[in-house]
Design a protein around this motif. Structure first.
Motif, PDB file in Angstrom:
ATOM      1  N   ALA A  80       0.822  -1.227   0.000  1.00  0.00           N
ATOM      2  CA  ALA A  80       0.000   0.000   0.000  1.00  0.00           C
ATOM      3  C   ALA A  80       0.848   1.265   0.000  1.00  0.00           C
ATOM      4  N   THR A  81       1.992   1.236   0.727  1.00  0.00           N
ATOM      5  CA  THR A  81       2.865   2.431   0.719  1.00  0.00           C
ATOM      6  C   THR A  81       3.444   2.660  -0.672  1.00  0.00           C
ATOM      7  N   ASP A  82       3.789   1.561  -1.366  1.00  0.00           N
ATOM      8  CA  ASP A  82       4.273   1.719  -2.730  1.00  0.00           C
ATOM      9  C   ASP A  82       3.182   2.239  -3.656  1.00  0.00           C
ATOM     10  N   MET A  83       1.905   1.992  -3.302  1.00  0.00           N
ATOM     11  CA  MET A  83       0.798   2.501  -4.125  1.00  0.00           C
ATOM     12  C   MET A  83       0.767   4.019  -4.113  1.00  0.00           C
ATOM     13  N   SER A  84       1.021   4.629  -2.959  1.00  0.00           N
ATOM     14  CA  SER A  84       1.065   6.092  -2.911  1.00  0.00           C
ATOM     15  C   SER A  84       2.252   6.622  -3.706  1.00  0.00           C
ATOM     16  N   ASN A  85       3.391   5.917  -3.637  1.00  0.00           N
ATOM     17  CA  ASN A  85       4.546   6.309  -4.455  1.00  0.00           C
ATOM     18  C   ASN A  85       4.240   6.162  -5.946  1.00  0.00           C
ATOM     19  N   GLN A  88       2.162   9.146  -6.966  1.00  0.00           N
ATOM     20  CA  GLN A  88       3.010  10.334  -7.036  1.00  0.00           C
ATOM     21  C   GLN A  88       3.895  10.296  -8.281  1.00  0.00           C
ATOM     22  N   GLY A  89       4.474   9.108  -8.560  1.00  0.00           N
ATOM     23  CA  GLY A  89       5.310   8.979  -9.761  1.00  0.00           C
ATOM     24  C   GLY A  89       4.529   9.162 -11.040  1.00  0.00           C
ATOM     25  N   LEU A  90       3.250   8.725 -11.026  1.00  0.00           N
ATOM     26  CA  LEU A  90       2.412   8.914 -12.215  1.00  0.00           C
ATOM     27  C   LEU A  90       2.082  10.383 -12.425  1.00  0.00           C
ATOM     28  N   VAL A  91       1.949  11.129 -11.353  1.00  0.00           N
ATOM     29  CA  VAL A  91       1.645  12.563 -11.481  1.00  0.00           C
ATOM     30  C   VAL A  91       2.836  13.313 -12.057  1.00  0.00           C
ATOM     31  N   ARG A 505     -12.470   9.735   0.563  1.00  0.00           N
ATOM     32  CA  ARG A 505     -11.237   9.141   0.051  1.00  0.00           C
ATOM     33  C   ARG A 505     -10.782   9.815  -1.236  1.00  0.00           C
ATOM     34  N   GLU A 506     -11.747  10.084  -2.127  1.00  0.00           N
ATOM     35  CA  GLU A 506     -11.383  10.762  -3.383  1.00  0.00           C
ATOM     36  C   GLU A 506     -10.824  12.156  -3.101  1.00  0.00           C
ATOM     37  N   GLU A 507     -11.454  12.883  -2.167  1.00  0.00           N
ATOM     38  CA  GLU A 507     -10.921  14.210  -1.818  1.00  0.00           C
ATOM     39  C   GLU A 507      -9.523  14.102  -1.241  1.00  0.00           C
ATOM     40  N   CYS A 508      -9.305  13.067  -0.404  1.00  0.00           N
ATOM     41  CA  CYS A 508      -7.973  12.862   0.193  1.00  0.00           C
ATOM     42  C   CYS A 508      -6.935  12.568  -0.873  1.00  0.00           C
ATOM     43  N   LEU A 509      -7.336  11.720  -1.843  1.00  0.00           N
ATOM     44  CA  LEU A 509      -6.401  11.397  -2.928  1.00  0.00           C
ATOM     45  C   LEU A 509      -6.093  12.638  -3.766  1.00  0.00           C
ATOM     46  N   HIS A 516       1.667  16.618  -3.570  1.00  0.00           N
ATOM     47  CA  HIS A 516       2.910  16.103  -4.162  1.00  0.00           C
ATOM     48  C   HIS A 516       3.332  16.929  -5.372  1.00  0.00           C
ATOM     49  N   TYR A 517       2.353  17.293  -6.200  1.00  0.00           N
ATOM     50  CA  TYR A 517       2.678  18.076  -7.385  1.00  0.00           C
ATOM     51  C   TYR A 517       3.231  19.449  -6.975  1.00  0.00           C
ATOM     52  N   THR A 518       2.574  20.083  -5.990  1.00  0.00           N
ATOM     53  CA  THR A 518       3.048  21.397  -5.534  1.00  0.00           C
ATOM     54  C   THR A 518       4.435  21.292  -4.901  1.00  0.00           C
ATOM     55  N   ASN A 519       4.634  20.241  -4.147  1.00  0.00           N
ATOM     56  CA  ASN A 519       5.941  20.022  -3.510  1.00  0.00           C
ATOM     57  C   ASN A 519       7.034  19.858  -4.552  1.00  0.00           C
ATOM     58  N   CYS A 520       6.756  19.084  -5.595  1.00  0.00           N
ATOM     59  CA  CYS A 520       7.759  18.900  -6.671  1.00  0.00           C
ATOM     60  C   CYS A 520       8.029  20.212  -7.390  1.00  0.00           C
TER      61      CYS A 520
END
Length: 627
Positions: A80-85, A88-91, A505-509, A516-520
């Motif tokens: 699941a942690t890799d799912m968030s990565n 983020q990588g897809l974004v 959940r959708e809002e959280c995602l 993540h996008y803003t951070n990058c």
């Protein structure tokens, strides 16, 4: 990783993408370009994904790609942690995330196209239970589910037809063959009509033949009806026997209706039912599932033709010969020489005895065939003579009938006799059938009356049981309605909570991907700002050594060096242009001088060869050769 990139590049250079990449250019793509490549591959699988990502927000792009990858059943590596990565990588268009997705998509493009096509029709739209309380919504949902099931059946039938092995050429051949047979039948019917029209009273004879056919069909119907009545009688007798057995068992149970015996019987029934439910039925169900899976596998395979069967038979024969050879080799290795010889002698004796028996059987069969051939020739000759004689008699009879003015009388007389004989037979059978049926009806009526009188007390008891069953059924319906209303309320609450959780959940995602996008973007801007600050410090610094490290100074130095190099090259070009004419003239003079020297060399060699043969001396106007 290099093999993965090579596979991706090779497939992207083919149809329908035609990207013209190599390993270096593909590896040097920017994140936005890499995301556009992934979007193009997804658009090839699902045409609704044709989007220019420059005109789309990053959150929408990630959501669109994640939803389609979920439909296509792509499973990212890790937990699941890799799912968030992964999200983020897809974004941000990360290569370690995009490359495996491209490799997975390009490996099974045709399969995924089919899955995406089916997903358009088979992904069920979930309707909240409170909306289904409305009759219109419920009917529409029912029609939607029926259409989905119909689509599944049609698609399955289409796939079976594709893999069944039938071809349009075979179907066309069958149609043409059936059309030829139809034409032949039409011609045959026309010929028969012409032959019948020449016979006198042919309408009456056709009417009689039609009546005969109707009577035959009626006879077949009566026979079928008789068989059905026999079957009904047999089933009625069996049912009566079952009811009598049940009545006997119920009376016996009522006679022995003690609480201990009833409890014991109920315990035995419970044990038996639990055994059937927990052990026997699951095993039978598993066996049926295995059998069904095997049959589905057999049905999904293409139909085998005659050539496939011949190929399988040839393979089986080859394997059998190999097995026999291996057995003989093993026996030769394990047994002594005398044993081998005895084995071969026994085999040879068996072969000779079998050959002798087969030769005797062959001789007998050959003799029988010769006798049959002789008898067949004799019978054929006899048949020819009888046919010829019959034709002569028929011809004489026709000439006599024509003379008497009653042509066709004999043929009509024969047909009438044959039809009358058939009619008498049909009438006889019909009379016998009606008598049998009337007798059977009488027996059935008597049996029914006897059974009614015997079943009267049982029916009386059955009415009481039915009344009790109705009361229990009514009570069960009331309890069931209460349960359904309670379950519907709980289900509606659960669906509302699930919908709220899904929205949160959708809002959280979305917030997480936006973070993540803003951070990058902040990190990229910080790096650029740091580089710009360092450049300004180096440019403003009074230290010449530090100033030389500035990018502007380096580029200025490189520009000055390139300008000096260009100036030198232009000067060299000018000198070459000025000396080009004299140099070309000098080259021509050197070539002429080389040709002159070569000519002198040839003359000298020629003179040397002449002096070696002899010497020419001129005296008094004459030339003399001295050897």
């Amino acid at each position: 990783m290099s093999d993965q990139i090579k596979f991706i590049v090779d497939n992207l250079n083919k149809e329908p993408f035609r990207k013209n990449y190599n390993l270096i250019t593909f590896d040097s793509l920017e994140p936005m370009q890499l995301l556009q490549v992934l979007s193009d591959v997804l658009a090839e699988i699902d045409p609704k994904q044709v989007v220019d990502i420059r005109e789309e927000m990053p959150e929408q792009t990630a959501k669109r790609m994640l939803s389609l990858l979920g439909i296509l059943k792509y499973k990212p590596p890790g937990n699941a942690t890799d799912m968030s990565n992964f999200r983020q990588g897809l974004v941000i268009g990360s290569k370690p995330v995009i490359y495996p997705v491209l490799h997975w998509l390009l490996q099974r493009t045709n399969e995924l196209k089919k899955r995406a096509y089916l997903a358009r029709f088979l992904i069920k739209l979930e309707v909240p239970s409170e909306f289904l309380q409305d009759e219109t919504v419920a009917d529409t949902n029912k029609q939607y589910e029926d259409l989905m099931e119909a689509f599944k059946a049609l698609h399955k039938e289409c796939e079976q037809l594709k893999t069944s092995g039938f071809s349009t050429a075979e179907i066309r051949r069958d149609i043409s063959a059936m059309e030829e047979e139809k034409d032949q039948l039409i011609k045959r019917v026309e010929r028969l009509k012409k032959r019948v029209e020449t016979v006198q009273n042919h309408p009456r004879m056709l009417k009689i033949a039609r009546q005969l056919r109707v009577e035959k069909e009626r006879e077949e119907f009566l026979a079928q009806q008789k068989q059905e009545q026999k079957n009904q009688l047999f089933h009625a007798v069996q049912r009566l026997q079952r009811i009598q057995n049940q009545l006997k068992s119920m009376r016996h149970a009522a006679a022995d209706a003690k609480p201990e015996s009833l409890m014991k019987r109920l315990e035995e029934e419970i044990k038996f039912n639990s055994y059937m439910v927990t052990e026997k039925f699951p095993k039978e169900l598993e066996n049926k599932k295995k059998e069904l899976h095997f049959l589905q596998k057999v049905v999904s395979e293409p139909a085998m033709g005659h050539s496939d069967l011949l190929e399988l038979e040839s393979k089986i024969n080859e394997i059998n010969t190999q097995i026999s050879q291996l057995i003989e080799k093993k026996m030769m290795r394990n047994e002594p020489i005398e044993g081998k010889l005895s084995l071969y002698r026994q085999q040879f004796k068996r072969y000779v005895s079998k050959l002798r028996s087969k030769s005797t059987v062959f001789k007998k069969k050959h003799q029988i065939i010769a006798e049959f051939k002789a008898e067949f020739g004799l019978l054929q000759r006899t048949e020819e003579l009888l046919k010829q004689r019959h034709e002569n008699i028929q011809h004489q009879l026709q000439t006599i009938e024509e003379k008497k003015g009653i042509s066709g009388y004999s043929y009509t007389q024969e047909e009438l006799e044959r039809v009358s004989a058939l009619k008498s037979e049909v009438d006889e059978v019909k009379g016998r059938t009606l008598d049998d049926m009337s007798e059977m009806v009488k027996k059935l009526n008597s049996l029914v009356s006897e059974k009614k009188s015997a079943l009267a007390p049982v029916i009386k008891e059955l009415r009481q049981l039915r009344q009790k069953c109705q009361e229990l059924t009514q009570e069960c319906d009331e309890k069931k309605s209460q349960y359904d209303s309670c379950a519907a309320g709980l289900e509606s609450n659960r669906s509302k909570l699930e919908q709220e959780v899904r929205g949160l959940r959708e809002e959280c995602l979305q917030d997480e991907s936006r973070y993540h996008y803003t951070n990058c973007m902040i990190k990229n801007l910080e790096v650029q700002l740091c580089r710009a600050t360092d450049e300004m410090k180096a440019y403003v610094s009074s230290d010449q050594q530090e100033k030389r490290k500035a990018i502007r100074e380096q580029y200025t130095k490189n520009i000055a060096e390139q300008e000096n190099l260009g100036k030198k090259l232009r000067e060299k070009q000018k000198a070459v242009r000025e000396s080009h004419g004299p140099n070309m003239k000098q080259v021509k003079m050197w070539r002429d001088f080389e040709q002159l020297m070569e000519c002198k060399k040839q003359c000298f060699l020629k003179q040397q060869s002449q002096t070696s043969i002899g010497q020419v001396i001129q005296e008094g106007g004459e030339d003399r050769l001295i050897l």
